[in-house]
Scaffold this motif. Structure first.
Motif, short mmCIF file in Angstrom:
data_model
loop_
_atom_site.label_atom_id
_atom_site.label_comp_id
_atom_site.label_asym_id
_atom_site.label_seq_id
_atom_site.Cartn_x
_atom_site.Cartn_y
_atom_site.Cartn_z
N LEU A 208 0.57 -0.92 -0.11
CA LEU A 208 0.30 0.08 0.14
C LEU A 208 0.98 1.02 0.27
O LEU A 208 2.15 1.26 1.11
N ILE A 209 0.98 2.18 -0.84
CA ILE A 209 1.88 2.85 -1.47
C ILE A 209 1.12 4.26 -1.01
O ILE A 209 0.56 4.55 -1.90
N VAL A 210 1.55 4.93 -0.36
CA VAL A 210 0.93 6.76 -0.89
C VAL A 210 1.61 6.91 -1.87
O VAL A 210 2.56 8.13 -0.79
N VAL A 211 1.44 8.68 -2.49
CA VAL A 211 2.03 9.26 -3.34
C VAL A 211 1.02 10.47 -3.41
O VAL A 211 0.52 10.83 -2.67
N GLU A 212 2.00 11.23 -3.89
CA GLU A 212 1.32 12.70 -3.73
C GLU A 212 0.27 13.09 -4.59
O GLU A 212 -1.24 14.32 -4.40
N GLY A 213 0.08 12.48 -5.77
CA GLY A 213 -0.88 13.03 -7.23
C GLY A 213 -1.40 12.15 -7.51
O GLY A 213 -1.23 10.73 -7.75
N TYR A 214 -3.06 12.46 -8.36
CA TYR A 214 -3.56 11.32 -8.62
C TYR A 214 -2.40 10.63 -9.62
O TYR A 214 -2.61 9.54 -10.56
N MET A 215 -1.90 11.38 -11.34
CA MET A 215 -0.65 11.03 -12.06
C MET A 215 0.28 10.01 -11.82
O MET A 215 0.84 9.21 -12.10
N ASP A 216 0.85 9.77 -10.00
CA ASP A 216 1.65 9.56 -9.70
C ASP A 216 0.61 7.75 -8.80
O ASP A 216 1.46 7.18 -9.79
N VAL A 217 -0.31 8.22 -8.37
CA VAL A 217 -1.38 6.74 -8.54
C VAL A 217 -1.27 5.99 -9.84
O VAL A 217 -1.30 4.50 -9.74
N ILE A 218 -1.55 6.91 -10.91
CA ILE A 218 -2.26 5.79 -11.80
C ILE A 218 -1.17 5.50 -12.98
O ILE A 218 -0.77 4.75 -13.40
N ALA A 219 0.34 5.78 -13.02
CA ALA A 219 1.73 5.76 -13.67
C ALA A 219 2.05 4.13 -12.09
O ALA A 219 2.09 3.65 -13.43
N LEU A 220 1.84 4.07 -11.28
CA LEU A 220 2.31 3.64 -10.66
C LEU A 220 1.16 2.17 -11.08
O LEU A 220 2.05 0.93 -10.87
N ALA A 221 -0.12 2.35 -11.30
CA ALA A 221 -0.96 1.46 -11.52
C ALA A 221 -0.07 0.45 -12.46
O ALA A 221 -0.61 -0.50 -12.96
N GLN A 222 -0.26 1.22 -13.23
CA GLN A 222 0.23 0.65 -15.12
C GLN A 222 1.57 0.05 -14.44
O GLN A 222 1.68 -0.68 -15.47
N ALA A 223 2.77 0.45 -13.81
CA ALA A 223 3.59 -0.27 -13.89
C ALA A 223 3.33 -1.58 -13.16
O ALA A 223 4.74 -2.10 -12.78
N GLY A 224 2.14 -1.90 -13.09
CA GLY A 224 1.98 -3.11 -11.76
C GLY A 224 2.07 -2.66 -10.08
O GLY A 224 2.22 -3.84 -9.48
N PHE A 225 2.35 -1.55 -9.73
CA PHE A 225 1.76 -0.82 -8.21
C PHE A 225 0.56 -0.40 -7.81
O PHE A 225 0.53 0.33 -7.85
N GLU A 226 -0.27 -2.01 -8.17
CA GLU A 226 -1.81 -0.96 -8.25
C GLU A 226 -2.12 -0.94 -6.86
O GLU A 226 -3.27 -0.78 -6.62
N GLY A 227 -1.30 -0.60 -5.55
CA GLY A 227 -1.71 -0.68 -4.25
C GLY A 227 -1.38 0.47 -3.70
O GLY A 227 -1.31 1.05 -2.87
N ALA A 228 -1.65 1.72 -5.11
CA ALA A 228 -1.07 3.41 -4.30
C ALA A 228 -2.65 3.93 -4.45
O ALA A 228 -3.33 4.10 -5.04
N VAL A 229 -2.55 5.22 -3.03
CA VAL A 229 -3.42 6.05 -3.09
C VAL A 229 -2.59 7.32 -2.47
O VAL A 229 -1.64 7.87 -3.00
N ALA A 230 -3.60 8.41 -3.08
CA ALA A 230 -3.46 9.60 -2.43
C ALA A 230 -3.69 10.46 -1.97
O ALA A 230 -5.02 9.99 -1.78
N SER B 34 -1.45 -2.74 7.11
CA SER B 34 -1.12 -2.98 8.98
C SER B 34 0.72 -1.79 8.42
O SER B 34 0.78 -1.28 9.21
N HIS B 35 1.02 -1.78 7.60
CA HIS B 35 2.44 -1.30 7.17
C HIS B 35 2.33 0.19 5.84
O HIS B 35 3.40 -0.85 5.16
N PRO B 36 1.89 0.43 5.47
CA PRO B 36 1.46 1.84 4.05
C PRO B 36 2.52 1.97 4.44
O PRO B 36 3.54 2.86 5.09
N VAL B 37 3.61 2.56 2.61
CA VAL B 37 4.86 3.23 2.66
C VAL B 37 4.39 4.44 2.85
O VAL B 37 3.88 4.65 1.14
N LEU B 38 4.54 5.84 2.42
CA LEU B 38 4.75 6.88 2.16
C LEU B 38 5.88 7.29 1.61
O LEU B 38 7.19 7.35 1.84
N CYS B 39 5.73 6.98 -0.01
CA CYS B 39 6.54 7.78 -1.42
C CYS B 39 6.66 9.34 -0.96
O CYS B 39 6.12 9.70 -1.97
N LEU B 40 7.50 10.04 -0.58
CA LEU B 40 7.45 11.11 -0.93
C LEU B 40 8.47 11.82 -1.79
O LEU B 40 10.04 11.19 -2.15
#
Length: 609
Positions: free
Chosen positions: A257-279, A298-304
């Motif tokens: 579960l990855i937390v990023v900053e914006g919509y496009m980051d979430v979508i790019a991650l999902a297309q690359a196979g990292f589908e557990g991204a939110v913002a 239990s342990h989300p990852v914040l990617c800043l």
């Protein structure tokens, strides 16, 4: 009795289904989920599975959510089950009246309007008027499958285009205002579309229903991103972009579960196979969003971002999370290079580069110490004391006492280790240090300056073991000393134990030795204590052992670190004299001054040892 869907969603969110089911049957972990023998039919092999929001038995076929579990397991009606769970969740039962029924109908109506608007925006993207937006998305390396999957769209140029397009479906301007798609004046009358000339991003709730939109301009207009306003369906602080998609992906235990900053980051991650991204939705991460994250992992990852703003955001989230931490839930952090975001990193270096970043994620305690200590000087006792108090205050924010104690210990371990690294580690004869022999018994055969210095370090440690109350005054100095093995490991174990004590308690040697026994260091500690006792009985060290233990400790500390000891005492004395609030020197400082004077007069012939 009909209930507001928002109330039922809040009820389900506050009561994790596993905690309710676990009261009736023993649950065991199965990946991210739970399993048990079915409470509704007799079985010996578990086939009853509990997921994040529902249960299902593969033996008898029973399934449902937390409300239906109470209904089926306790024979309650739907209203009775809701009332029972509301009491457990601390929610006030809604009173059924015409106004609440009207709000429920309004929320349903808003949802229908949003679905119709999304269909219009999406179709417009593939029409001639949406060509510029479609080219932009493809230029960001999004394929058509991803565009369709996320329901991306285009809001046209005209400020009344949406109403014109949806009027044939019976949707009115007032409904568009209620849904947050049109602006209203002070009287509520519509004044034009909220979104125009923007790429549109549908925002969905955790169940996948559209609750609002975000829009991105293609030109220089500001702000670059706009989110819909607060409505009966949408609250920015209680939603995360792509939470529905991430929840589905997280059924795979290997998914992060990855937390990023914006919509496009979430979508790019999902297309690359990292589908557990939110913002988050244009606001700083809040407590409600952290709770949403922990419901899913239990342990989300914040990617800043790796710039100063990213560092400030990391510290803010870390401090926000501390009161909410529990032994089974925390956070991890990973940092990108300045100027990079997940979207640009993946487009330039591929998914494998993002994988390396995620694999390097550090635990919350590491991030917290790094951010709280960055730019903080530690050259003076005042600076070190300020940093230490800040670290201890951060650990004190954690509600779980055992976890708070562990955090205090971990933060102070890093604090002492960093202090030791700041000074070159020297051996006993002034040369770079080398590992000492593992034996800790006193040896008269070694002779020389190195043997004498080692004996003093042993005596310092033995004093702490015999009188652990000394740590209240000497912990900082003791923690920063360069010690050989096994004294170094023993010191770390002692400080770890001291960090677990309740402030204000009186530590005793027996309790400390029992704790060291559990760490496998009790015998080493007893040898040191026995060696000091032997010296005392033999009369060696002159009248030194007639002094108070704290005076003995400062004496040996000064012998090992005399130049540093002189500088520290003089600096602290000048600082105390310059403080108009002090009427005299503190007793602890006076004790160090007396030890320094004794060393300068050379009254003890410690070199004989």
């Amino acid at each position: 009795m009909a209930f507001d869907p928002a109330f039922l969603d809040e009820l389900r969110a506050r009561l994790p289904i596993a905690s309710v089911v676990g009261r009736r049957t023993k649950l065991a972990r199965s990946g991210r989920n739970w399993k048990a023998c079915c409470p509704f039919h007799g079985e010996k092999t578990p086939s009853f599975y509990v997921y994040d929001d529902h249960f299902h038995c593969f033996g008898c076929g029973v399934h449902g959510d937390v409300i239906s579990f109470v209904m089926q397991s306790e024979g309650r009606s739907f209203p009775e089950a809701v009332e029972q769970l509301a009491g457990e969740a601390g929610l006030e039962m809604p009173r059924q009246d015409p106004r609440s029924e009207a709000r429920s109908r309004e929320a349903q109506s808003i949802g229908d309007v949003l679905e119709a608007a999304q269909k219009h925006y999406h179709q417009a993207l593939f029409r001639p008027e949406g060509r510029q937006a479609l080219d932009y998305l493809r230029g960001r390396s999004l394929n058509d499958e991803t565009i369709v999957r996320f329901g991306l769209g285009w809001a046209g140029e005209g400020r009344g285009a949406l109403l014109s397009a949806l009027r044939s479906s019976g949707i009115t301007a007032g409904q568009l205002v209620q849904a947050g798609l049109m602006r209203g004046d002070e009287s509520g009358a519509p004044r034009g579309d909220l979104f125009f000339s923007r790429v549109m991003f549908p925002i969905r709730d955790r169940r996948g229903k559209i609750i609002s939109f975000g829009g991105r301009t293609l030109g220089d207009a500001q702000p670059k991103y706009v989110n819909g306003p607060e409505t009966p369906l949408f609250s920015k602080r209680r939603a995360l972009y792509n939470l529905d998609g991430a929840r589905a992906a997280l059924r795979d235990p290997s998914c992060d579960l990855i937390v990023v900053e914006g919509y496009m980051d979430v979508i790019a991650l999902a297309q690359a196979g990292f589908e557990g991204a939110v913002a988050p939705l244009g606001t700083a991460m809040g407590t409600e969003q952290l709770e949403l994250l922990w419901r899913e992992a239990s342990h989300p990852v914040l990617c800043l971002d790796g710039d100063a703003a990213g560092a400030r955001a990391a510290l803010r989230v870390a401090e926000l999370a501390l009161p909410l931490l529990q032994p089974e839930r925390s956070l991890r952090f990973c940092r990108l290079d300045p100027g990079d975001d997940p979207d640009s990193l993946i487009r330039r270096d591929g998914p494998q580069a993002m994988r390396r970043i995620l694999d390097s994620a550090t635990p919350l305690v590491e991030e917290l110490y790094a951010q709280m200590s960055v730019g903080v000087g530690t050259d003076s006792p005042e600076q070190r004391a300020a940093l230490r108090k800040r670290l201890e205050a951060a650990a004190g924010l954690i509600a779980d006492r055992d976890l708070a104690s562990e955090y205090r210990r971990a933060l102070l371990d890093r604090y002492f280790a960093a202090s030791r690294r700041q000074s070159p580690r020297r051996g006993f004869s002034g040369s770079p240090s080398r590992p000492a022999r593992p034996a800790v018994r006193r040896s008269r055969s070694e002779g020389g300056e190195e043997s004498g210095a080692l004996e003093r370090l042993r005596l310092l440690t033995a004093l702490v073991l015999s009188h652990p109350a000394l740590l209240g005054e000497v912990e900082d100095h003791y923690g920063r000393m360069a010690l050989p093995q096994p004294l170094d490991d023993l010191r770390d174990a002692v400080l770890d134990w001291f960090a677990t004590l309740t402030p204000g308690c009186d530590p005793d040697a027996a309790t400390l030795l029992a704790a060291l026994d559990r760490e496998g260091m009790g015998d080493t500690a007893r040898l040191l204590v026995a060696g000091r006792a032997g010296l005392r009985q033999s009369g060696e060290q002159g009248g030194l052992f007639a002094m108070e233990p704290i005076q003995q400790w400062w004496h040996f500390y000064g012998l090992v670190n005399l130049p540093d000891f002189v500088r520290e005492v003089e600096r602290d004395m000048h600082a105390a004299l310059a403080d108009p609030a002090l009427e005299g020197l503190p007793e602890a400082l006076l004790g160090r001054l007396r030890a320094l004077e004794r060393l300068r007069r050379g009254e003890s012939q410690d070199d004989e040892t």
